[in-house]
Design a protein around this motif. Structure first.
Motif, mmCIF file in Angstrom:
data_model
loop_
_atom_site.group_PDB
_atom_site.id
_atom_site.type_symbol
_atom_site.label_atom_id
_atom_site.label_comp_id
_atom_site.label_asym_id
_atom_site.label_seq_id
_atom_site.Cartn_x
_atom_site.Cartn_y
_atom_site.Cartn_z
ATOM 1 N N PHE A 10 16.317 9.922 14.290
ATOM 2 C CA PHE A 10 17.935 9.474 14.007
ATOM 3 C C PHE A 10 18.509 10.161 12.974
ATOM 4 O O PHE A 10 17.480 11.252 12.143
ATOM 5 C CB PHE A 10 18.145 7.965 13.645
ATOM 6 C CG PHE A 10 18.160 7.207 14.920
ATOM 7 C CD1 PHE A 10 18.902 7.017 15.658
ATOM 8 C CD2 PHE A 10 16.853 6.656 15.270
ATOM 9 C CE1 PHE A 10 18.972 6.116 16.787
ATOM 10 C CE2 PHE A 10 16.719 5.613 16.390
ATOM 11 C CZ PHE A 10 17.911 5.620 17.161
ATOM 12 N N GLY B 180 21.464 5.395 13.398
ATOM 13 C CA GLY B 180 20.858 4.227 13.668
ATOM 14 C C GLY B 180 21.527 2.856 13.999
ATOM 15 O O GLY B 180 22.784 2.803 13.416
ATOM 16 N N THR C 75 11.667 9.708 13.163
ATOM 17 C CA THR C 75 12.279 10.061 11.766
ATOM 18 C C THR C 75 13.591 9.001 11.815
ATOM 19 O O THR C 75 14.415 8.864 12.725
ATOM 20 C CB THR C 75 12.657 11.309 11.302
ATOM 21 O OG1 THR C 75 13.378 11.220 10.063
ATOM 22 C CG2 THR C 75 13.288 12.112 12.298
ATOM 23 N N GLY C 76 13.870 8.297 10.718
ATOM 24 C CA GLY C 76 15.271 7.699 10.466
ATOM 25 C C GLY C 76 16.402 8.522 9.841
ATOM 26 O O GLY C 76 17.388 8.199 9.543
ATOM 27 N N GLY D 269 9.545 5.424 6.675
ATOM 28 C CA GLY D 269 10.305 5.271 7.885
ATOM 29 C C GLY D 269 10.645 6.748 8.662
ATOM 30 O O GLY D 269 11.626 7.017 9.145
ATOM 31 N N LEU E 225 10.286 4.053 16.575
ATOM 32 C CA LEU E 225 11.258 4.312 15.550
ATOM 33 C C LEU E 225 12.336 5.317 16.129
ATOM 34 O O LEU E 225 13.475 5.027 15.659
ATOM 35 C CB LEU E 225 10.400 4.966 14.514
ATOM 36 C CG LEU E 225 11.136 5.711 13.170
ATOM 37 C CD1 LEU E 225 11.937 4.356 12.488
ATOM 38 C CD2 LEU E 225 10.338 6.283 12.023
ATOM 39 N N GLY F 211 11.332 9.205 6.907
ATOM 40 C CA GLY F 211 12.511 9.855 6.103
ATOM 41 C C GLY F 211 12.111 11.247 5.409
ATOM 42 O O GLY F 211 11.144 11.324 5.073
ATOM 43 N N GLN G 87 5.885 8.225 10.676
ATOM 44 C CA GLN G 87 6.761 7.410 10.817
ATOM 45 C C GLN G 87 6.342 6.226 9.775
ATOM 46 O O GLN G 87 7.397 5.386 9.199
ATOM 47 C CB GLN G 87 7.216 6.782 12.139
ATOM 48 C CG GLN G 87 5.954 6.257 12.831
ATOM 49 C CD GLN G 87 6.096 5.670 14.169
ATOM 50 O OE1 GLN G 87 7.526 5.314 14.323
ATOM 51 N NE2 GLN G 87 5.205 5.581 14.989
#
Length: 549
Positions: free
Chosen positions: A163, A188, A121-122, A85, A160, A87, A81
């Motif tokens: 998402f 998110g 994860t975002g 972010g 985090l 990703g 994370q």
């Protein structure tokens, strides 16, 4: 790699949340058995970050560790994370998908290999937008391939959370373990606020966020299976227990009726505004459905229409998501994929699969996913009721249709964004798109993407000229190796003249290619476009496969 016991002694704590991804992965596996694959010394980095002024990471934020779990073979895939972010980009997504596919290969070969996904994860990394979106679809496909053979355990522990598209992957897992600090949702809070405004979701209201997406709430509402303490030993014990339960007869994403009952019993919030007046608009999705359909259109669920379409000497089943101004869900009135849409797609696909189950694979009906949708629904009620799980049900059904022998063809005629495309279209054997300025494919609406990436819209447009995955233009998207046919028609917005027949011919050819091709999505990395644009993906697949044994 260093054992969990050694790390705990060295750090003076057993908190799981505070560990980095590499340490988390090692902590779950048996002491002395963990070894990392395709790690930082392989130096396969994202080729898209440095041109944007972002320093790449040599493992691209995903750690793959193979070892033994309670004496049994297992692979742990952990997302870091702290890098972007969490990703998911081109390299990180392919690392995940390849590891899951290799575990499935071993399991079929007589060495059952479970997988543990540590999901911090975002979602899609917006700096790689369309390639990140594509690899998330490939992760979901590979997860489902393995899940039928061996357990795939999802773990969400940190603040985090999990998402974006990876929340759909979480919804596909055999079992899902969370801590109270963990969060799970499709959208998110910051994304909902950027897309729908602070009145829909206040991203600064932390009690609200955890009351909707927190681990305790998700476990209470059966969207996760076990709530554990933030402790290395507790987490490891929970993972071992989940793997020991084996593969269930039915997974959460297959229990469509159960999910529908729970959603319908809760219903839309009384505080939401009333449904809009007027007839449904003639969207591109509806117009092309009517142009291609043999006869009438079924709209038992007004926002998901189906029709029969003659392609050569066989009949295909077509599905489209269309606007429904009368929907009780305000955030899903303009053609977004929401709770009802995800479940309606899953139900229609499951019915088609069941009806054709007695036929040999080569005679099972083609399925056409006609794509014209602005995205998934961005709303508080959708997140409260588990939008990610409704969309996971549809992804599961599409992948099941494909692997059962139904050629699945996506036809993109309009907008195709984010979780909407992941749900309705990206599990297809073949993807076709109209070559038209009105066809837009991306991971997020442009204004919201600019806010999330801290850039202006003009800056994003300028970057897209040099970085194809960032572009909203369909011709740039086609260069990524994801498009099997780019079609030119006289009127993309309102089919005219011979447009419908031309598209039917293209669909017929796509069905024939799908019947000859693999049942998984591996062909996406072997297309001419992928050989050029997705060179990093191919390097990951080769390196991880070579190191696996």
């Amino acid at each position: 790699m260093t054992s969990a016991t050694d790390w705990a002694a060295r750090l003076g704590r057993t908190s799981f949340i505070e560990l980095d991804a590499r340490t988390r992965a090692a902590a779950v596996l048996d002491d002395g058995t963990a070894h990392e694959l395709c790690g930082p010394f392989d130096r396969i980095e994202s080729p898209w970050l440095e041109p944007q002024g972002v320093v790449p990471q040599s493992d691209d934020g995903v750690v793959v560790v193979k070892g033994r779990l309670d004496g049994r073979p297992a692979v742990v895939i952990a997302i870091e994370q702290a890098f972007q972010g969490g990703g998911i980009g081109e390299v990180s997504g392919v690392k995940m998908a390849t590891a899951l596919s290799l575990a499935a290969r071993d399991t079929r070969g007589g060495t059952p290999t479970a997988a543990v996904l540590m999901l911090e994860t975002g979602g899609v990394r917006l700096q790689e937008a369309n390639l990140g979106l594509a690899t998330v679809a490939e992760v979901c496909s590979a997860l489902l391939e393995l899940r039928a053979l061996a357990p795939v355990i999802g773990v969400i522990t940190g603040t985090l959370g999990c998402f974006g598209g990876m929340s759909i992957a979480a919804g596909l897992c055999t079992k899902l373990i969370m801590t109270e600090e963990g969060r799970l949702g499709l959208n998110g809070p910051e994304v909902i606020q950027a897309e729908a405004g602070v009145a829909e979701f206040d991203a600064s209201d932390h009690p609200l966020i955890w009351s909707i997406t927190g681990g305790r709430r998700r476990t209470q509402t059966a969207l996760a299976d076990e709530l554990v303490l933030d402790d290395v030993d507790a987490l490891r014990a929970a993972v071992i227990g989940a793997v020991a339960q084996g593969v269930p007869a039915e997974h959460r994403s297959q229990r469509i009726d159960e999910l529908r009952t729970r959603i319908e019993s809760a219903g839309p919030s009384p505080s939401h505004d009333r449904a809009e007046a007027g007839e449904p608009p003639m969207s591109r999705g509806r117009a092309w459905t009517l142009a291609l359909a043999d006869g009438g259109v079924n709209d038992a669920v007004p926002s998901v229409i189906t029709a029969d379409v003659t392609l050569g000497d066989e009949t295909a089943c077509l599905l489209a998501v269309v606007p429904d101004p009368h929907s009780p869900y305000p955030r899903a009135r303009r053609g977004e994929v929401g709770l009802r849409e995800g479940l309606a797609l899953a139900s229609a696909l499951s019915a088609t699969i069941a009806k054709d189950a007695h036929l040999p694979a080569e005679r099972r009906r083609p399925i056409i996913a006609l794509v014209d949708l602005p995205s998934q629904a961005y709303g508080r009620i959708e997140e409260t009721l588990g939008l990610h799980q409704a969309l996971a049900a549809a992804v599961d059904a599409y992948a099941t249709a494909r692997t059962s022998g139904h050629p699945v063809i996506a036809l993109i005629v309009g907008t195709a964004l984010s979780g909407g495309l992941l749900t309705h279209g990206f599990q297809a054997n073949q993807i076709l798109a109209l070559d038209d300025p009105g066809v837009l494919i991306h991971a997020m609406h442009k204004k919201a993407a600019a806010e999330v990436t801290l850039r202006t819209v003009a800056e994003l447009d300028e970057l897209a000229k040099r970085i194809p995955p960032l572009s909203y233009d369909v011709t740039d998207w086609a260069k990524l190796g994801l498009c099997d046919d780019l079609l030119t028609v006289s009127n993309a917005g309102a089919p005219a003249g011979g447009d419908a027949e031309k598209v039917k011919d293209a669909l017929t050819a796509a069905v024939a290619r799908a019947r000859r091709g693999p049942l998984d999505l591996s062909n996406r990395l072997d297309s001419p476009g992928a050989r050029h644009t997705r060179a990093a993906s191919r390097r990951v697949r080769e390196a991880l496969t070579a190191q696996w044994d």
